[in-house]
Structures are given as C-alpha cells and as structure tokens.
Design a protein around this motif. Structure first.
Motif, PDB file in Angstrom:
ATOM      1  N   LYS A 102     -20.930  31.378  67.628  1.00  0.00           N
ATOM      2  CA  LYS A 102     -20.084  30.319  67.082  1.00  0.00           C
ATOM      3  C   LYS A 102     -20.377  30.226  65.592  1.00  0.00           C
ATOM      4  O   LYS A 102     -21.535  30.199  65.182  1.00  0.00           O
ATOM      5  CB  LYS A 102     -20.402  28.987  67.761  1.00  0.00           C
ATOM      6  N   VAL A 103     -19.315  30.180  64.783  1.00  0.00           N
ATOM      7  CA  VAL A 103     -19.457  30.110  63.332  1.00  0.00           C
ATOM      8  C   VAL A 103     -18.646  28.918  62.833  1.00  0.00           C
ATOM      9  O   VAL A 103     -17.513  28.704  63.268  1.00  0.00           O
ATOM     10  CB  VAL A 103     -18.975  31.408  62.646  1.00  0.00           C
ATOM     11  N   ALA A 104     -19.252  28.166  61.921  1.00  0.00           N
ATOM     12  CA  ALA A 104     -18.565  27.042  61.294  1.00  0.00           C
ATOM     13  C   ALA A 104     -18.732  27.156  59.780  1.00  0.00           C
ATOM     14  O   ALA A 104     -19.816  27.477  59.289  1.00  0.00           O
ATOM     15  CB  ALA A 104     -19.128  25.720  61.785  1.00  0.00           C
ATOM     16  N   ARG A 105     -17.657  26.901  59.072  1.00  0.00           N
ATOM     17  CA  ARG A 105     -17.680  26.947  57.606  1.00  0.00           C
ATOM     18  C   ARG A 105     -17.731  25.520  57.082  1.00  0.00           C
ATOM     19  O   ARG A 105     -16.942  24.656  57.490  1.00  0.00           O
ATOM     20  CB  ARG A 105     -16.427  27.645  57.079  1.00  0.00           C
ATOM     21  N   GLY A 106     -18.676  25.252  56.191  1.00  0.00           N
ATOM     22  CA  GLY A 106     -18.779  23.943  55.577  1.00  0.00           C
ATOM     23  C   GLY A 106     -17.584  23.672  54.691  1.00  0.00           C
ATOM     24  O   GLY A 106     -17.154  24.544  53.928  1.00  0.00           O
ATOM     25  N   LEU A 107     -17.045  22.460  54.787  1.00  0.00           N
ATOM     26  CA  LEU A 107     -15.900  22.066  53.971  1.00  0.00           C
ATOM     27  C   LEU A 107     -16.295  21.060  52.896  1.00  0.00           C
ATOM     28  O   LEU A 107     -15.802  21.122  51.773  1.00  0.00           O
ATOM     29  CB  LEU A 107     -14.793  21.462  54.845  1.00  0.00           C
TER      30      LEU A 107
END
Length: 176
Positions: A102-107
C-alpha cells in the motif's frame, strides 16, 4: 498553437523531472508479527489500521477523517494530531493485493509543512512463514534545496506505533 502545446509539454516535463530527479531519502521500520500475512494485510489494506491506530493513540491522534473515497486507491485521509494544531493529509495511490503493498502520497502537512517537496509512505506486508509476517513501513521524502541546511525529516514513530498496535491486536486474536 503547436508551439504553445510544445512549450506547455516542455514545462510540465521539466517540473516532473525536477521532482523525480531529487534524491529520495528513506526512513524504515520493520516489525515481526506472529500472524499470517493475509490477516495482517486485511487490517492494512484499507482503513482498518488507520482507525485502530486512531482509537489506540488518542494521546497522539485527535481525529481521522476520510475526505474522499472508501479506503481504496484514490482515498484521501486527514489525520489531525493532538492538540489539534497540526495535521497530515495523504492520498492512497497503490493498493496491490497480490504483493500486499500500500502506498500513500502526502498532500499536506507532515514533512511537507517543514520543507519537504515529496513524502510517500509505503507499507509492505511480507510473509515470513505460514504463521508469521513482517510489517515494513517506509517513508521516502525529498527536501527542498532552501531547507537542506535544516534537514527536515518526517516522523516514522507514528507508523512504528501503528505497527506495534497491529501486532498486539493480531497476536491477541491468535492467542485467544
């Protein structure tokens, strides 16, 4: 018209290359869990670990809000931290059931608020044996040139604490 399109393409490509040519730094945490990787993945793949961590870390996480989505790719999640004056917003960009990644990009917020240009969180659930797995948390980030002297870093402690909570939760299910 063709010159304008070419110029726009060139500018966009230069921006893309500028972000991706920065050397990414990494902070990593690993923990072994005496539970099958499939069970650990079920907790991590959507919103389960976020909700469990928010419930168990009330001294750190004031609230968790889903701004968009239902836990799949494209979901935008906002964590507000105690005492409520800082937050971190991320977007799930990859959920790979086969690889258990699982990958999440900081906004917004987190390292991005103190001088980082990129912050990405990657969670890998690695099968060690039939009854054991590893939770690997990795934060990759790049620092803006003007902030390099300050050496800003994201904090991996929250991911490490969430992994400890997952371990305790999953292992207690197996020991019950």
């Amino acid at each position: 018209m063709l010159k304008q399109v070419s110029l726009i393409f060139l500018v966009l490509f230069a921006c893309y290359m500028g972000v991706h040519s920065q050397k990414l730094k990494h902070l990593t945490n690993q923990i072994e869990v005496k539970a099958p990787a499939s069970e650990v993945w079920e907790l991590y793949r959507h919103l389960g670990i976020s909700r469990l961590a928010a419930d168990q870390l009330k001294n750190v996480i004031q609230s968790i809000k889903v701004l968009k989505g239902h836990g799949g790719v494209g979901t935008v999640l906002k964590l507000t931290f105690v005492p409520g004056n800082s937050s971190y917003t991320e977007k799930f960009t990859v959920i790979d059931d086969k690889k258990r990644v699982k990958v999440a990009r900081g906004l917004q917020g987190g390292c991005l608020a103190i001088g980082c240009s990129v912050q990405t969180v990657r969670l890998d659930i690695i099968e060690k044996s039939e009854r054991s797995s590893i939770i690997k948390s990795d934060i990759s980030y790049a620092v803006k040139k003007e902030f390099e002297a300050k050496d800003p870093k994201p904090n991996i402690q929250l991911l490490a604490a969430a992994a400890q909570i997952a371990k305790k939760f999953l292992e207690s299910k197996h020991n019950a």
